[in-house]
Each structure stands twice: as structure tokens, then as C-alpha cells.
Design a protein around this motif. Structure first.
Motif, short mmCIF file in Angstrom:
data_model
loop_
_atom_site.label_atom_id
_atom_site.label_comp_id
_atom_site.label_asym_id
_atom_site.label_seq_id
_atom_site.Cartn_x
_atom_site.Cartn_y
_atom_site.Cartn_z
N ARG A 90 0.81 -1.22 0.00
CA ARG A 90 0.00 0.00 0.00
C ARG A 90 0.84 1.27 0.00
NH1 ARG A 90 -3.89 -1.77 -2.20
NH2 ARG A 90 -4.98 -3.48 -1.21
N ARG A 144 -8.07 -27.13 -1.94
CA ARG A 144 -7.53 -25.78 -2.15
C ARG A 144 -8.13 -24.73 -1.21
NH1 ARG A 144 -9.39 -27.76 -6.36
NH2 ARG A 144 -10.57 -26.12 -7.34
N TYR A 145 -8.73 -25.20 -0.14
CA TYR A 145 -9.23 -24.25 0.86
C TYR A 145 -8.05 -23.52 1.49
CZ TYR A 145 -12.81 -22.80 4.32
OH TYR A 145 -13.71 -22.10 5.09
N PRO A 151 -2.99 -15.66 3.04
CA PRO A 151 -3.00 -14.27 2.58
C PRO A 151 -1.73 -13.89 1.82
CG PRO A 151 -3.16 -14.46 4.99
CD PRO A 151 -2.68 -15.77 4.48
N TYR A 152 -0.83 -14.82 1.63
CA TYR A 152 0.47 -14.49 1.05
C TYR A 152 0.72 -15.14 -0.31
CZ TYR A 152 0.98 -13.17 5.89
OH TYR A 152 0.78 -12.61 7.12
N GLY A 153 -0.21 -15.94 -0.76
CA GLY A 153 0.01 -16.61 -2.05
C GLY A 153 1.15 -17.59 -2.00
N ARG A 233 2.17 -8.27 6.03
CA ARG A 233 0.78 -8.07 6.45
C ARG A 233 0.50 -8.42 7.91
NH1 ARG A 233 -3.43 -9.44 2.02
NH2 ARG A 233 -4.28 -7.66 3.13
N LEU A 236 -3.08 -8.77 9.79
CA LEU A 236 -4.01 -9.90 9.69
C LEU A 236 -3.95 -10.83 10.89
CD1 LEU A 236 -3.62 -10.79 5.91
CD2 LEU A 236 -5.36 -9.37 6.99
N TRP C 49 -10.40 -21.28 -6.92
CA TRP C 49 -11.78 -21.75 -6.94
C TRP C 49 -12.50 -20.97 -8.02
CZ3 TRP C 49 -13.20 -21.39 -1.02
CH2 TRP C 49 -12.72 -22.55 -0.37
N PHE C 181 -19.99 -19.06 6.13
CA PHE C 181 -18.83 -19.06 7.04
C PHE C 181 -17.59 -19.62 6.37
CE2 PHE C 181 -21.34 -19.16 11.30
CZ PHE C 181 -21.77 -17.87 11.04
N LEU C 182 -17.82 -20.51 5.41
CA LEU C 182 -16.71 -21.07 4.65
C LEU C 182 -15.84 -19.95 4.09
CD1 LEU C 182 -16.47 -24.14 3.90
CD2 LEU C 182 -17.50 -23.61 1.74
N TYR C 183 -16.52 -18.86 3.72
CA TYR C 183 -15.82 -17.74 3.10
C TYR C 183 -15.50 -16.63 4.10
CZ TYR C 183 -17.57 -19.73 -1.27
OH TYR C 183 -17.84 -20.56 -2.31
N LEU C 186 -11.96 -15.81 6.45
CA LEU C 186 -10.59 -15.87 5.95
C LEU C 186 -9.94 -14.48 6.01
CD1 LEU C 186 -11.17 -18.13 2.81
CD2 LEU C 186 -10.60 -18.83 5.15
N PRO C 187 -8.92 -14.32 6.85
CA PRO C 187 -8.37 -12.98 7.07
C PRO C 187 -7.82 -12.33 5.80
CG PRO C 187 -6.94 -14.68 8.00
CD PRO C 187 -8.21 -15.35 7.60
N GLY C 188 -7.32 -13.11 4.88
CA GLY C 188 -6.66 -12.52 3.72
C GLY C 188 -7.59 -12.24 2.55
N ARG C 189 -8.89 -12.45 2.73
CA ARG C 189 -9.82 -12.26 1.61
C ARG C 189 -10.90 -11.24 2.00
NH1 ARG C 189 -7.04 -14.54 -2.57
NH2 ARG C 189 -6.07 -16.43 -1.78
N TRP C 192 -14.69 -11.31 1.10
CA TRP C 192 -15.60 -12.23 1.80
C TRP C 192 -15.68 -11.94 3.30
CZ3 TRP C 192 -12.48 -16.79 -0.61
CH2 TRP C 192 -12.84 -16.96 -1.94
N PRO C 264 -8.61 0.33 0.73
CA PRO C 264 -8.24 -0.29 -0.54
C PRO C 264 -8.50 -1.79 -0.60
CG PRO C 264 -6.50 1.17 0.22
CD PRO C 264 -7.51 1.12 1.31
N ASP C 265 -8.15 -2.50 0.47
CA ASP C 265 -8.33 -3.95 0.46
C ASP C 265 -9.78 -4.33 0.17
OD1 ASP C 265 -5.75 -4.50 0.86
OD2 ASP C 265 -5.91 -4.94 3.01
N GLU C 268 -10.93 -2.87 -3.73
CA GLU C 268 -10.44 -3.40 -5.01
C GLU C 268 -11.30 -4.51 -5.63
OE1 GLU C 268 -6.39 -4.02 -4.06
OE2 GLU C 268 -5.81 -2.01 -4.70
N PHE C 337 -10.86 -13.64 -4.99
CA PHE C 337 -9.45 -13.92 -5.24
C PHE C 337 -8.73 -12.73 -5.87
CE2 PHE C 337 -11.20 -18.19 -4.97
CZ PHE C 337 -10.27 -18.81 -4.17
N PRO C 341 -2.90 -12.22 -3.73
CA PRO C 341 -2.15 -11.77 -2.54
C PRO C 341 -0.95 -10.89 -2.88
CG PRO C 341 -2.71 -14.07 -2.31
CD PRO C 341 -3.16 -13.67 -3.68
#
Lengths: 246, 138, 384
Positions: A90, A144-145, A151-153, A233, A236, C49, C181-183, C186-189, C192, C264-265, C268, C337, C341
Motif C-alpha cells: 500500500r 484448495r481451501y 494471505p500471502y500466495g 501483512r 491480519l 476456486w 462461514f466457509l468464506y 478468511l483474514p486474507g480475503r 468475503w 483499498p483492500d 479493489e 481472489f 495476494p
């Protein structure tokens, strides 16, 4: 008939008769004194050897990581990313000119609070007591969950059979198959025999330091005490165990 | 029951089809048991031969879980011998030299196709002189 | 009772044969996917996915929506729904089956699927989702069997089944909540990561599912006597109206926070959906189509005269279904997605094979609904 298929059928039968009460998640890790393994990457030292790929090559050779040309299906354990993407997502404007456009190493952060292990439905990935976020390629069902959760790919999925893309497979470490997820394991197979991770060993600049954060006087502890470091990050709450020393 | 003959014929056809593999196998030539290349000088694997023959896959799975999930890599057999629990370093490599002349011969015979080797890499077979030095020729 | 599915007319068999053909094409494509891997799909390292999981999510909603006919009938004794509840439950059974299939085709190692049971991980929402869906399937199979049998014998269903039905009501809510909840954990998404996701899922499900039910009722009426009263259809249309309004309200609330807050997160993925990001705009036409259809449908549905006209009602239902399918069955999963990341904006376009597999699973669902409706119609016209 293969054993796995037999197990599958047996399980299917059990599941059909009784609402399957699964065994509890058995994911104990090795005993012994508690350790907190971590890595510190000295960004400046790494930059001094501009364009160097020693660590990446060492890792990918040691672990039979395939070189898949199709970017969409790429598999990677450790690689270089532009600074702006890896650390200053950022705030690209605040980067000193020297860092702009230069590259920094990224790999699995072996988070202290990993989202990927939380979501795994089979315990195929879990955090060991020593802090390594481990993978059990035998158990992974390829949902793939964990990839969605990271968060880092840092996780790669095998969209195709990786074998044809491993130029010189070593028999010291397995390849993977299509349909499973993989990532850096902090070289748990080397740690087990008292060796450092392959990337750390290979670095010509001594830019990577690996060790136990809980061990007083360890090299990594000292480095982190002396210099300013950042993590990817931090907001997070994942508490990465890969530190970037600036 | 309007057409009993049709019913009986249908049933017979079904039974014939369902048991086809049995007839097929009985009619074919008798397969001969494969000849296995065993490491010379060794008397026993990490467990008695009978056990290994019947349950090596169980032992391998146990090894797998010990290594991958518990981080333990050394295995002590009943004679106190310590080996590394590894498919490509111990089973093939340190003990057996050529997977095709041991595991595969028996698996082909018994029609088993382990998926392990999709990932685990078979180490290269040593050159014939090295083999001869170990007393293995077959 | 199943034998009643066997004496249909020519059109019935032709329709089933056509569906079978689609299933065969899908099976062929799946065989290829099984051999080559998920590389035959449009999925990538960054968008892992896609259509499969999105369809799964959408149809969990369709399955859950049976509750909008079951609840008024069994809890409030709303008699007009007496004859549609079972249809709703049959749609739910078909939808849950489709969900299972979508999960299955999405697995990288389908042979190991039962590891989810063998090494059950109660910390994973995926485990709970399978428990919820499996239970829901079981409940609805039991309920439909027993109630239809009772209808055939023209007796009242046994008392115990009422309890099972009451249990199915919160269970329906739970399947879609757990799916959300599945989605949403998730902290990085950030796309969702919103507490509003579960309510949004439920609202859109209670619009799309019943819209589908209305369409099926209207459609089937032309051939089979399913005796769904006009009053019931009018009432379901009203439910669709409210649910759609709630859905659009939730969407607007979310958009406000995202676009006014300008973090921004969070921004986007929405910019990607609505305007495109860094020149990548594959989904923007779809997004706007979805918005347009949903708003138009709401306009129609809010007009009592339009709602009463069968053709306009059908048009509105089609619009609702398509709009929400785009929103949930396409955009929701993909936009989560984006950006990747590491800041890149990946494109995801499903391949023909992937679409064929999806079509095959739709065909399975359609075939199941056809057969179930046929049996119900036969039971109702033939009598005991």
C-alpha cells in the motif's frame, strides 16, 4: 484392487450406515523441548547479490519443484517478488529509491497463527510444535481451501502432473502428483538430520538466518534484537515467522 | 410372471456376466510365481518374512505417518538394527537395488498398483560392476 | 412409488434422453479432468476456486430455500402451501445432490475425498458444511418419502415426521449460514470477510430458490396436474419480492461501506466487479447485467398487477434467478481472489470442458426434478 480404494469403499459403507463419527484430528508433532523456528532475511545483503537465484535453485532442486512454464499452473516454494508487491503493497511511494523495482524473497511464512491449517478439512496441513507449518502430501485431498486462506500466495496447487517438469528428479525427496497442494516446509527433512534449510545454506551473501526464536543468544534472536525488521501483512494477525530485516 | 423363459435366460446371462472374470482366469494359462531378486547376504527385512509378505504396506504406512506426522525418522527392528524409514533411501537404495526386480515383479503378478511412486522417486539402479561387488547378479 | 416415473409420454422420455446426453458429455470431460488434472479448467494459481465452487454455493442457497414454503405450512398452518411443500423439498434434494457433485468435481484427489470423514477436522468449516448438507439431504429424503406415501394412501402423515420437518427448518438456515462461514472467516480475503455475508446469502437464496420453484410450477402445469393453487404461487411471488428487496438492501449497505470507507483492500474486489481493475474487466458486463436484471425484477414484482399476470411473473422470476446466479454463482467466488495476494489482477475464464461438466451436473439436477415432479403428479392424479 488398491488398498486405498478398499479403504475408500469400507469408509463409504461405514459412512452410509452410521453418520460417520470421524476420529479426532490426530496431529501431534514431535516432542522434545519447545522451539520456535523462524527465518530472518537481511534485505540489504540480499540486494547486494542482485539477480542471484542461488536459494531458489537450491530449494527447487532439493525438493523436485517442477518448472512449469505456464504461469497459471506455476508451482513455487521460494521466489522473488518486486518489493512493492511483497512488503510495501500500500505504500510504494515511501520506498527509498534504492529499493524501488528491486526484488525480495517470499516463501511460506510459517505463521504462528496460520489461517491455512485452521481451514484444512483433513489435517493435511498443520502447525508442528516447533513452529513449522507442515504438509502431509499423503492426506491432501486437493480442495484448495488452504490456498484460499493463505494471505500471502505461498501455496501452489498441482494443476497437472509435475513430474515431466522436473528436469533432474532427485530420489532424496519425493515429487508431488497432480491434485495436491504444496509449499515450503522449512526443509523439515533437513532439520530432522540437523541441517539448515537448503536456501539458507545456499545463500552466498549470508542474507538468510534461521534458528530458534526462543533460544537466547541464537543468531536470529540477536539479529532481530539489533536491527529493525518487518513482517508481511501483520495486520491480519497471522504472526509470520519470516522476518525481513531492513 | 408372464415370460418365465425370458426371465430365466436373463438371469443366466447375468450370472454368466457377473462371474466372467472367474471363468476367464480359470481358462487362461496358469501364471508362474515371479522370481524375486533379494539382497544377497541379508536374511530378513526389518520384520519376519511372513509378516513382510502379508503386511509390508501396513508397515510402510506406519513409517510414513511416523516420519511425516511425528517427525521421527529412525526405526529399530527386533534385532536392534536401526534404519531410516524411507522408501527411496532404505527400501530401494540401501536394501533392494532394483525395484523392478522385486516390488514390481510381485505387484505385477498380484495385480497391485501402488500409487506411492507417483511421488516417491525410484533411485537409479547401480551399474552392473557395483552390483556384482555386492554379490547381486540376477 | 418409483415405478410411477417409468410411464411417461414421448416428450418426457425425449427430455430425459436429452439430459442424459448432456450428462454423458460431462462425464467424458470429467474423465479427461481426472486423467490430466484440474489444469483442464480455467482455474489458476491465483484463482483456485471458480465455477464449480460458485455453483456449489449458489445451489446450497436453492436447497435452503425450500424452507420458505415449508415454514409457513408447518409452523403457521398456511394451507395454500400444502401442495407445494413437497415440490420445494424435491427441489432441495436435487440441489443438495448437485452441491455434492460440484464439490466432488472440484477435488484434486477425489479418491481421497473420504479423508474428510476419516481425519475429520472439526476446526474446518468444510467439515461442518458437509455434515450440514448430508444431514439436510437425509432429512428431506425422509420427509418427502413419508409425506408422499401418506398422500398416496390419502392418510395423514405420521406424527413423528412433523418433528423431522420442524428440525429441517433451522437446518435449512444452517446449511447456507455454514456455507457463508466457509468464506467469511478468511483474514486474507477482504471481499468475503464481512459478517453480512451469511444474511446476504440467505436473502439471495430466498429470492432465487422460490423464483425457480414458481417457474417450475408454472411450467409443469402445462403437462402434469400438480394442482398448485394460484394463491400459493401468488404468495411465493410475494416472498420472492421481499427477499429480493432484502438482498438488494444488503448489497447496497455493503457497497456503501466499501465505497464510502475506501479501504483499498475492501475496495479493489468491488472495483474489479463493477468497473474493472488495472484493465481487467471480464466480469463487469456480467455484474451490471446482474444489477440491471435484479432492479428490473424488483420493479415488476413490486407492482401487484404485474405480479398477478402470469407471463410477467415468469419474466420477473427468470430475471431474479439469472441475476442472482451471476452474483453468487459467478462473481462472488472469483472476486474474492482479486487482487491476488501479491497485488496482481488475475483473469479467470472457465474453459469449455469446465462449463460442460457444470452443465452435466445441472442436467442431473434437472433430471431429478423431472422424475420427482412426475412421481408427485402421478400420485396426485392416479390416487392410491
Amino acid at each position: 484392487m488398491s488398498t486405498s480404494r478398499r479403504v475408500f469403499l469400507r469408509l463409504a459403507a461405514t459412512a452410509a450406515t452410521a453418520a460417520a463419527a470421524g476420529s479426532a484430528l490426530g496431529c501431534a508433532a514431535s516432542g522434545g523441548a519447545r522451539r520456535r523456528l523462524a527465518m530472518a532475511i537481511d534485505v540489504r545483503k540480499c540486494l547486494d547479490v542482485h539477480g542471484c537465484r542461488a536459494c531458489v535453485d537450491a530449494c527447487h532442486e532439493a525438493h523436485n519443484v517442477p518448472a512449469i512454464p505456464d504461469r497459471a499452473h506455476e508451482v513455487k516454494w521460494v521466489w522473488k517478488e518486486p518489493f512493492e508487491r511483497a512488503l510495501a503493497v500500500r505504500e510504494p511511494a515511501t520506498l527509498p529509491a534504492a529499493l524501488r523495482g528491486s526484488e525480495v524473497l517470499v516463501l511460506c511464512n510459517h505463521c504462528d497463527n496460520p489461517p491455512c491449517t485452521r481451514v484444512c478439512p483433513t489435517g493435511a496441513t498443520w502447525k508442528r510444535d516447533d513452529g513449522v507449518v507442515a504438509m502431509d502430501e499423503h492426506r491432501c485431498i486437493g480442495c484448495r481451501y488452504c490456498v484460499a486462506a493463505c494471505p500471502y500466495g505461498s501455496r501452489s496447487f498441482n494443476f497437472v502432473d509435475p513430474r515431466p517438469f522436473v528436469a533432474h528428479p532427485t530420489s532424496d525427496y519425493p515429487t508431488r502428483t497432480k491434485g495436491v497442494v504444496e509449499k515450503c516446509t522449512f526443509c523439515e527433512e533437513r532439520l530432522a538430520v540437523g541441517r539448515l534449510p537448503a536456501c539458507v545454506d545456499a545463500c552466498p551473501a549470508g542474507a538468510m538466518v534461521f534458528g530458534d526464536l526462543d533460544e537466547r543468544g541464537s543468531e536470529i534472536r540477536k539479529l532481530l534484537n539489533e536491527r529493525y525488521s518487518v513482517r508481511r501483512r501483520p495486520e491480519l494477525g497471522t504472526r509470520p515467522q519470516v522476518f525481513y530485516v531492513i | 410372471m408372464r415370460r418365465p423363459t425370458l426371465l430365466v435366460a436373463g438371469l443366466a446371462a447375468f450370472v454368466a456376466l457377473a462371474t466372467w472374470p472367474v471363468w476367464h482366469a480359470l481358462a487362461g494359462p496358469r501364471p508362474t510365481a515371479p522370481e524375486l531378486a533379494r539382497p544377497v547376504g541379508a536374511t530378513e527385512c526389518v520384520a519376519p518374512t511372513d509378516y513382510m509378505r502379508a503386511s509390508h504396506m501396513k508397515l510402510l504406512v506406519e513409517w510414513r505417518d511416523r516420519v511425516v506426522r511425528d517427525g521421527v525418522r529412525a526405526y529399530t527392528d527386533r534385532h536392534g538394527r536401526v534404519v531410516t524409514m524411507s522408501l527411496s533411501k532404505t527400501c530401494i537404495g540401501a536394501c533392494h537395488t532394483d525395484k523392478t526386480k522385486f516390488c514390481d515383479r510381485c505387484h505385477d503378478y498380484t495385480g497391485v498398483k501402488p500409487t506411492c511412486w507417483d511421488c516417491h522417486v525410484v533411485p537409479p539402479v547401480p551399474a552392473p560392476p557395483a552390483l556384482a561387488a555386492r554379490g547381486e547378479v540376477r | 412409488m418409483l415405478e410411477k416415473a417409468l410411464d411417461g409420454g414421448r416428450r418426457y422420455w425425449l427430455w430425459l434422453a436429452a439430459l442424459l446426453a448432456v450428462v454423458c458429455a460431462a462425464a467424458w470431460c470429467y474423465a479427461l479432468q481426472l486423467r490430466v488434472g484440474l489444469g483442464v479448467t480455467g482455474l489458476t494459481r491465483d484463482v483456485t476456486w471458480g465455477l464449480y465452487i460458485a455453483q456449489f454455493t449458489f445451489f446450497v442457497g436453492v436447497a435452503a430455500s425450500a424452507v420458505v414454503v415449508v415454514l409457513p405450512y408447518y409452523l403457521h398452518d398456511y394451507k395454500a402451501f400444502g401442495r407445494v411443500t413437497i415440490l420445494g423439498e424435491f427441489v432441495a434434494i436435487s440441489a443438495v445432490t448437485m452441491c455434492g457433485a460440484f464439490i466432488f468435481v472440484d477435488m484434486g484427489q477425489p479418491a481421497r475425498l473420504l479423508n474428510i470423514v476419516r481425519y475429520a477436522a472439526p476446526g474446518s468449516l468444510m467439515f461442518w458444511d458437509l455434515v450440514a448438507l448430508g444431514g439436510y439431504l437425509l432429512l428431506n429424503v425422509t420427509i418427502t418419502r413419508v409425506t408422499l406415501e401418506a398422500e398416496r394412501c390419502q392418510t395423514a402423515p405420521p406424527q413423528w415426521v412433523r418433528r423431522v420437518i420442524l428440525l429441517s427448518i433451522p437446518w435449512a438456515i444452517s446449511i447456507h449460514t455454514v456455507t457463508a462461514f466457509l468464506y467469511s472467516g478468511l483474514p486474507g480475503r477482504p471481499f468475503w470477510l464481512t459478517a453480512l455475508l451469511a444474511p446476504r446469502f440467505l436473502a439471495s437464496a430466498f429470492a432465487a430458490g422460490p423464483a425457480l420453484l414458481i417457474l417450475l410450477c408454472l411450467f409443469v402445469r402445462r403437462w402434469w396436474d400438480l394442482r398448485v393453487a394460484d394463491e400459493a404461487i401468488r404468495k411465493i411471488a410475494l416472498i420472492v419480492t421481499y427477499a429480493l428487496a432484502a438482498h438488494l438492501f444488503f448489497a447496497a449497505v455493503e457497497l456503501f461501506t466499501v465505497f464510502y470507507g475506501q479501504v483499498p483492500d475492501h475496495l479493489e474486489p468491488y472495483r474489479y466487479l463493477y468497473f474493472g481493475l488495472d484493465g481487467h474487466a471480464v466480469l463487469t458486463p456480467w455484474t451490471w447485467a446482474s444489477v440491471g436484471l435484479a432492479v428490473a425484477a424488483l420493479g415488476l414484482l413490486l407492482t401487484p398487477a404485474a405480479r398477478a399476470r402470469r407471463s410477467l411473473l415468469a419474466a420477473a422470476c427468470v430475471a431474479v434467478f439469472v441475476a442472482l446466479w451471476i452474483e453468487k454463482g459467478l462473481g462472488l467466488v472469483v472476486a474474492g481472489f482479486i487482487p491476488a495476494p501479491l497485488g496482481t489482477v488475475p483473469d479467470y475464464v472457465p474453459t469449455l470442458r469446465e462449463v460442460t461438466i457444470v452443465a452435466g451436473i445441472w442436467a442431473v439436477g434437472a433430471a431429478m426434478v423431472t422424475v420427482f415432479f412426475k412421481i408427485t403428479a402421478a400420485v396426485r392424479t392416479d390416487g392410491p
